[in-house]
Design a protein around this motif. Structure first.
Motif, PDB file in Angstrom:
ATOM      1  N   GLN A  41       0.854  -1.178   0.000  1.00 19.85           N
ATOM      2  CA  GLN A  41       0.000   0.000   0.000  1.00 19.85           C
ATOM      3  C   GLN A  41       0.894   1.234   0.000  1.00 19.85           C
ATOM      4  O   GLN A  41       1.796   1.356   0.823  1.00 19.85           O
ATOM      5  CB  GLN A  41      -0.899   0.028   1.235  1.00 19.85           C
ATOM      6  N   ASN A  47      -5.621   9.136   0.930  1.00 20.95           N
ATOM      7  CA  ASN A  47      -6.000   7.941   0.180  1.00 20.95           C
ATOM      8  C   ASN A  47      -4.758   7.108  -0.103  1.00 20.95           C
ATOM      9  O   ASN A  47      -3.671   7.433   0.340  1.00 20.95           O
ATOM     10  CB  ASN A  47      -6.704   8.338  -1.116  1.00 20.95           C
ATOM     11  N   GLN A  69      -7.727   3.420  -3.404  1.00 22.47           N
ATOM     12  CA  GLN A  69      -8.621   3.366  -2.246  1.00 22.47           C
ATOM     13  C   GLN A  69      -8.837   4.750  -1.640  1.00 22.47           C
ATOM     14  O   GLN A  69      -7.875   5.466  -1.360  1.00 22.47           O
ATOM     15  CB  GLN A  69      -8.048   2.452  -1.162  1.00 22.47           C
ATOM     16  N   TRP A  70     -10.116   5.076  -1.432  1.00 15.33           N
ATOM     17  CA  TRP A  70     -10.475   6.229  -0.638  1.00 15.33           C
ATOM     18  C   TRP A  70     -10.653   5.728   0.788  1.00 15.33           C
ATOM     19  O   TRP A  70     -11.323   4.721   1.014  1.00 15.33           O
ATOM     20  CB  TRP A  70     -11.766   6.859  -1.132  1.00 15.33           C
ATOM     21  N   ASN A  71     -10.045   6.405   1.754  1.00 18.56           N
ATOM     22  CA  ASN A  71     -10.067   5.975   3.148  1.00 18.56           C
ATOM     23  C   ASN A  71     -10.902   6.932   3.991  1.00 18.56           C
ATOM     24  O   ASN A  71     -10.805   8.151   3.825  1.00 18.56           O
ATOM     25  CB  ASN A  71      -8.645   5.915   3.711  1.00 18.56           C
ATOM     26  N   ASN A  79     -10.877   2.271  10.358  1.00 17.67           N
ATOM     27  CA  ASN A  79     -11.178   2.970   9.113  1.00 17.67           C
ATOM     28  C   ASN A  79     -11.951   2.039   8.190  1.00 17.67           C
ATOM     29  O   ASN A  79     -11.968   0.834   8.374  1.00 17.67           O
ATOM     30  CB  ASN A  79      -9.878   3.381   8.413  1.00 17.67           C
ATOM     31  N   TRP A  80     -12.558   2.615   7.179  1.00 16.12           N
ATOM     32  CA  TRP A  80     -13.105   1.809   6.095  1.00 16.12           C
ATOM     33  C   TRP A  80     -12.600   2.410   4.797  1.00 16.12           C
ATOM     34  O   TRP A  80     -12.189   3.558   4.742  1.00 16.12           O
ATOM     35  CB  TRP A  80     -14.623   1.694   6.160  1.00 16.12           C
ATOM     36  N   PHE A  81     -12.569   1.586   3.739  1.00 12.95           N
ATOM     37  CA  PHE A  81     -12.028   2.027   2.460  1.00 12.95           C
ATOM     38  C   PHE A  81     -12.838   1.417   1.324  1.00 12.95           C
ATOM     39  O   PHE A  81     -13.481   0.385   1.466  1.00 12.95           O
ATOM     40  CB  PHE A  81     -10.546   1.671   2.334  1.00 12.95           C
ATOM     41  N   GLU A 107     -10.499  -1.574   8.220  1.00 17.16           N
ATOM     42  CA  GLU A 107      -9.095  -1.649   8.615  1.00 17.16           C
ATOM     43  C   GLU A 107      -8.955  -1.238  10.074  1.00 17.16           C
ATOM     44  O   GLU A 107      -9.587  -0.296  10.531  1.00 17.16           O
ATOM     45  CB  GLU A 107      -8.279  -0.699   7.745  1.00 17.16           C
ATOM     46  N   THR A 118      -6.710  -5.884   7.901  1.00 18.92           N
ATOM     47  CA  THR A 118      -7.860  -5.562   7.061  1.00 18.92           C
ATOM     48  C   THR A 118      -8.734  -6.788   6.803  1.00 18.92           C
ATOM     49  O   THR A 118      -8.260  -7.926   6.812  1.00 18.92           O
ATOM     50  CB  THR A 118      -7.414  -4.989   5.695  1.00 18.92           C
ATOM     51  N   ASP A 120     -11.608  -7.408   3.748  1.00 18.36           N
ATOM     52  CA  ASP A 120     -12.202  -6.738   2.598  1.00 18.36           C
ATOM     53  C   ASP A 120     -12.832  -7.720   1.630  1.00 18.36           C
ATOM     54  O   ASP A 120     -12.592  -8.925   1.686  1.00 18.36           O
ATOM     55  CB  ASP A 120     -11.152  -5.891   1.865  1.00 18.36           C
TER      56      ASP A 120
END
Length: 151
Positions: A41, A47, A69-71, A79-81, A107, A118, A120
């Motif tokens: 990452q 982001n 990814q937008w965080n 967090n979520w993405f 995350e 994470t 996902d």
């Protein structure tokens, strides 16, 4: 004195790591045949770009996924993405496959240790899939667990 210096260096390194923009680790998945991926990452401000190199056990194929990814912060270290991307793969003796993909997940990136964890889902629509290879044209998805070292 040497122990104090080593401890000081470790504390400083951990403090930088907790605010890290980059991470390297692994993702383990289910649902699409993927066994494991080496995952990187790269921070892009708030982001990031995720690049994953994976192997699929059903046909011994390899693939490279790239996801933007937008965080978004949920609360504290959680967090979520979400984001779009693509997957390019190679199936030995059969050819390449190509898919458009997305990713959505949660995350946990605790500030006290330099790791993120994470969970996902990665839905994908395969556009090109060679015959006699594990991937088929159309929609598929998988669920993944990831652990990465932040630096």
């Amino acid at each position: 004195m040497k122990k104090v210096f080593v401890l000081l260096v470790a504390v400083v390194a951990l403090s930088f790591a907790s605010n890290a923009q980059n991470a390297l680790g692994v993702r383990f998945g289910a649902g699409t045949g993927t066994n494991a991926e080496l995952s990187y990452q790269m921070g892009l401000g708030s982001n990031r770009l995720e690049l994953d190199l994976g192997w699929t056990n059903t046909d011994n194929s390899f693939h490279l996924a790239g996801i933007y990814q937008w965080n978004f912060n949920i609360s504290g270290d959680f967090n979520w993405f979400v984001g779009p991307g693509a997957v390019l793969g190679y199936c030995p003796n059969h050819g390449i496959n190509l898919a458009i993909a997305g990713q959505i997940g949660i995350e946990w990136a605790p500030s006290s240790i330099p790791f993120n964890f994470t969970l996902d889902a990665r839905p994908a629509y395969t556009l090109i899939a060679p015959e006699h290879c594990g991937n088929v044209k159309g929609f598929g998805w998988g669920v993944n667990l990831g652990i990465r070292y932040r630096f």
